[in-house]
Design a protein around this motif. Sequence first.
Motif, short mmCIF file in Angstrom:
data_model
loop_
_atom_site.label_atom_id
_atom_site.label_comp_id
_atom_site.label_asym_id
_atom_site.label_seq_id
_atom_site.Cartn_x
_atom_site.Cartn_y
_atom_site.Cartn_z
N THR A 165 0.88 -1.02 0.16
CA THR A 165 -0.06 -0.05 -0.08
C THR A 165 0.81 1.35 0.10
O THR A 165 0.71 2.17 -0.89
CB THR A 165 -0.92 -0.03 1.20
N ASP A 166 1.43 1.29 0.97
CA ASP A 166 2.55 2.43 1.16
C ASP A 166 3.92 1.93 1.42
O ASP A 166 4.82 2.65 2.05
CB ASP A 166 2.30 3.40 2.19
N SER A 197 -6.00 0.20 1.58
CA SER A 197 -6.41 1.57 1.03
C SER A 197 -6.43 1.30 -0.36
O SER A 197 -5.58 1.03 -0.98
CB SER A 197 -5.15 2.64 1.25
N LYS A 312 -4.41 6.69 2.86
CA LYS A 312 -4.50 5.42 3.55
C LYS A 312 -5.71 5.22 4.87
O LYS A 312 -6.38 4.51 4.78
CB LYS A 312 -3.07 5.34 4.05
N SER A 408 3.44 4.95 -4.66
CA SER A 408 2.07 4.79 -3.84
C SER A 408 1.00 5.87 -4.63
O SER A 408 -0.11 5.42 -4.74
CB SER A 408 2.29 4.79 -2.29
#
Length: 592
Positions: A165-166, A197, A312, A408
């Motif tokens: 995600t990140d 997210s 997120k 991201s």
Amino acid sequence: MGSSSATNLWVLLGLGLAGILMMSKRLKKAVKEDFGAFVERLQLLPPPQPAPPKAPHPLTGLSFAVSDVFEIEGSVTTFGNIDWAKTHEPSSQTSPVVSALVQGGATCIGKTVVDEMAYSIHGENKRYDTPTNPAAPDRVPGGASSGAAVAVAANLADFSLGIDTDGGIRVPAACCGVLGFRPSHGAVSHTGIIPVSSSSDTAGWFAKDPNVLRRVGHVLLQIPFAVLRNPRNVIIADDCFELTKTPIDRTAQVVIKSVEKLFGRQILKHEIIGDYIYSKVPSLRAMYTKTSNGEVKSSSLRLLANAMQKIKRLEFQLNHQEWISSVKPTMNPVISVQVQEKLELTEQETECLYAIKNELRAAMNSLLKDDGLLVLPTIANPPPKLNSKEIMSEDYTIGTYSLLSLASMSGCCQVTIPLGLYEKCPVSVSFVARHGGDRFLLDTVQAMYATLKEQADIAIAPKSSTKVVSEETSADIAKEKGNEAFKAKQWQKAVGFYTEAIKLNGNNATYYSNRAAAYLELGSFIQAEADCSKAINFDKKNVKAYLRRGTAREMLGYYKEAIDDFNYALVLEPTNKRASLSANRLKKLFGS
């Protein structure tokens, strides 16, 4: 008799204690055999091989592990949280991503630990225990997909699946010293994967072998056949490398030398990526106030990281708030604050956050095009020590997220490439390609990997002249940065870079001559004259130094000396028009 009995009792107790100690050592060894990577061992076998002359399955003979966010039929997906596991039934289906790999000939051997609710990037999970980092056992393995990276690093699986995600793939790959691929957002199906997210989640994978990384990519991305393309544009993100503590000769310089050897120096460029983002993403400027010109380079990456974390948090709450409210699960306090406290955003702020993502993707695609790579560090610092306060420090968190936010937020694909160890910790760089450039990125890693490893080994190898080579290399990098700043008409910044080059290697005429050119643009004629004189001392045939000193002397009113400099430049280069015109003009005005 009493004494003998007592003696025998102590002997028996001693043997008993020794036996207990031996058993505990055996148990400890048994627990550590899989480095704590797995939550559950299972086996999903591939279908039989097709009969000849049909080709065998593309992933035949390979084993893989799956992060515990992917659904597997008959198994409870824990999401790294015990309360989640207790309140959810076994899955009724298997994620299409897992099924595709099994159908492709690979054997799934188990499910691996993830950070709690796949939310963190550190890899420390108190509920399921933290997997041991095989490359640096006293350091964190990185998260969210910690167990998946450890399984590959420990040679327990040929490849593994994770979620990014990140940074959930990229960070553990960097911490454990393996390859990690985050595909373009939307390129791999996210069905049957617990979301974190949704606008940033990607299903990525780890491997040690670039060929395996690529083979997995061909199955999951369903990439059609295409002719292999070499990169035509390799951009070094200079400001990103300034955020790291690892020497540049162990990271960026390894890539630069590899590119020069394989494709030629002409495709290399340098970019202050923070400045580029700030100029190309108006919504970032609209949402955050610029404080001063000097902060654009660093702050724009930080602002991007801040925007990424807001999205997120917002999307995680949308996905899981109902469950969190009803179950009130036990969670890591830091994660609990992030996922339970409602994020207050206006409708306009929310729209602006998503506009940043769209504008950044357009900006990155414009910068990289079909055959460009952006080179940056994967993480800012070496993996933190287990249970250390560094993990919670703002410097570590913001520095790391500043680097991770580019892919991201833009949805571009990114690969983490290990480059050996520095001070007993894994070192890596990352390549970013445009959104949709996944095949190009996988092909490039395959083509460059052996040379990158070779150059990394050269950088590591102890030599008597290592320090000299390192300083000369670093000086040349600083000079190139100065040249880029000069082209961008950032004269003061150029002076700074040339000064850095001179400090590292003070016997190079070009560095002094180039700094003189920047000083001329700033109107600092005394400094320009002095630098040119030093350049000429080192290189009596440096035409540019004579021309620049002549210009400086003319501006200072030393006309005779200026004419002499222009005349000498003409002796060295009789066809030099600038020298000829300048000398004739001054002779007419002030005589010879």
